[in-house]
Motif scaffolding. Structure first.
Motif, short mmCIF file in Angstrom:
data_model
loop_
_atom_site.label_atom_id
_atom_site.label_comp_id
_atom_site.label_asym_id
_atom_site.label_seq_id
_atom_site.Cartn_x
_atom_site.Cartn_y
_atom_site.Cartn_z
N ARG A 1 0.83 -1.21 0.00
CA ARG A 1 0.00 0.00 0.00
C ARG A 1 0.87 1.26 0.00
O ARG A 1 0.55 2.25 -0.67
N SER B 1 -9.33 -2.40 -0.27
CA SER B 1 -8.33 -2.64 -1.32
C SER B 1 -8.97 -2.70 -2.69
O SER B 1 -8.45 -2.13 -3.67
N ASP C 1 0.89 7.16 3.55
CA ASP C 1 -0.28 6.36 3.87
C ASP C 1 -0.88 6.81 5.20
O ASP C 1 -0.24 6.67 6.24
N LEU D 1 -2.76 -2.75 -5.00
CA LEU D 1 -3.84 -2.90 -4.03
C LEU D 1 -4.62 -4.18 -4.26
O LEU D 1 -5.17 -4.78 -3.32
N SER E 1 -2.84 -6.79 -2.45
CA SER E 1 -3.15 -6.67 -1.01
C SER E 1 -4.47 -7.36 -0.67
O SER E 1 -4.60 -8.03 0.36
#
Length: 396
Positions: free
Chosen positions: A14, A74, A108, A180, A183
């Motif tokens: 991320r 995500s 982030d 993402l 993820s």
């Protein structure tokens, strides 16, 4: 793969995506013909989506379940990011940016961070909690640094595939969104220990509520000081004060992120010896004093060395702060505590840059560095006075 490794991997991925988007987004919007005011509005739409998601993480992630909530975040981020990458109409891009929680700030600070930090303590014990938070932040900082480097992907695509500039930017942004998607697949492997929904919303105990009110007020002050010191404003300071180019500034910040990563491990080592609150305060104050010296440094090399010394200290309070908040509330209250403290900091951080810019224009170029350092030192002193006797379990 254990829950601990999943959280470290997703934090890294991320952060890489965020690092790439932070560098490329403004350039991409300019290349599709948008003006500065529209670019600012679209970036604001993405941050507004991130703020709404953070609020939902605070209020509802526990009832939905960590795994389901993180997978949803995500997927929305990936879909929204790809839609922005291949969009052309500002209205549609604004909607996609909001839905995808597009982060143009390069760091982030979103809803996934809130949920992960609330779940991390369940993957270790009290003695290992601070070290785990330190490694979590190391992975994030390495991801941010590498994401900034991978923002050079458009140039590579143009070289290898003869893409035009706009097409190369679109594919690079799409690649950031695809991180993402990876993820989301990792989140599916979380164990029931951290992903099971909580049947009812947890009510904070009176003691935890008192702690959160006091510490959130202090975090708001720290966040306000941090808002005066955003990377974009500090970069502008170096550019205007010393007349250096963007490449040199980029190299300076890459080195700074590396020092941030190393400092997180140093923070965990130091906290075992002098305690979490002492580590937060007695590393943060010197970093703020170094920032003042940056503002008055006579040459760029001197300012750069002082800035890097400051970056070696300034992030040592991050894993210790996160660990401390999770330690002084009950396990069932951690999601709420993580959400509240992040929302307070995010709100204060977002409110300050406009005031900082006005100070730079009307007072002096280094004014935000002085004001930001002053607020942070005040925060450190008040934090130590208020919480030096409130100790986490491993220090009792």
């Amino acid at each position: 793969m254990t829950d601990r490794r999943i959280f470290l991997a997703t934090a890294f991925l991320r952060a890489m995506s965020t690092g790439m988007v932070g560098v490329l987004l403004g350039i991409y919007f300019a290349r599709i013909g948008l003006g500065a005011s529209t670019i600012g509005l679209l970036i604001a739409c993405g941050l507004a989506g991130a703020a709404v998601a953070a609020l939902l993480a605070t209020l509802a992630a526990g009832t939905i379940g960590a795994r389901r909530f993180l997978v949803s975040l995500s997927l929305l981020g990936a879909v929204g990011g790809i839609a922005v990458a291949f969009g052309s109409q500002p209205g549609l891009i604004a909607v996609a940016a909001f839905i995808g929680m597009l982060n143009g700030m390069g760091r982030d600070r979103g809803a996934a961070l809130i949920v992960e930090q609330a779940a991390l303590p369940s993957a270790t014990d009290d003695r290992g909690r601070t070290k785990l938070f330190a490694w979590y932040n190391v992975y994030q900082d390495v991801g941010h640094a590498l994401g900034s480097l991978f923002a050079g992907l458009p140039s590579l695509l143009r070289l290898l595939f003869d893409f035009d500039e706009l097409t190369s930017l679109r594919f690079a942004l799409a690649a950031a969104a695809c991180l993402l998607l990876i993820s989301s697949l990792l989140y599916l492997r979380l164990s029931a220990a951290v992903s099971a929904p909580v049947p009812t919303r947890v009510r904070l105990s009176p003691e935890s509520r008192r702690i959160l009110v006091r510490i959130s007020a202090l975090f708001a002050l720290d966040g306000l000081g941090g808002g005066f010191l955003t990377a974009s404003l500090v970069s502008y300071f170096f550019y205007e004060r010393f007349g250096i180019n963007e490449q040199l500034i980029g190299g300076l910040f890459f080195a700074a992120r590396g020092l941030n990563a190393v400092s997180h491990l140093g923070a965990a080592w130091l906290a075992k010896r002098i305690g979490l609150v002492n580590t937060m305060v007695f590393t943060h104050i010197p970093s703020s004093l170094l920032l003042v010296t940056v503002a008055i440094a006579p040459t760029f090399p001197i300012a750069a060395v002082l800035f890097l010394l400051r970056e070696g200290l300034v992030e040592m309070d991050v894993p210790t702060r996160q660990s401390y908040v999770m330690a002084v509330v009950k396990p069932a209250e951690r999601a709420t505590a993580s959400g509240v403290t992040h929302l307070v900091r995010l709100g204060a951080w977002a409110a300050a840059p406009s005031f900082a810019g006005a100070c730079m224009q009307s007072l002096t170029l280094g004014a935000p560095l002085f004001f930001g350092a002053g607020m942070k030192i005040t925060y450190d002193i008040l934090l130590w006075l208020s919480f030096r006797h409130t100790r986490p379990p491993e220090e009792c």
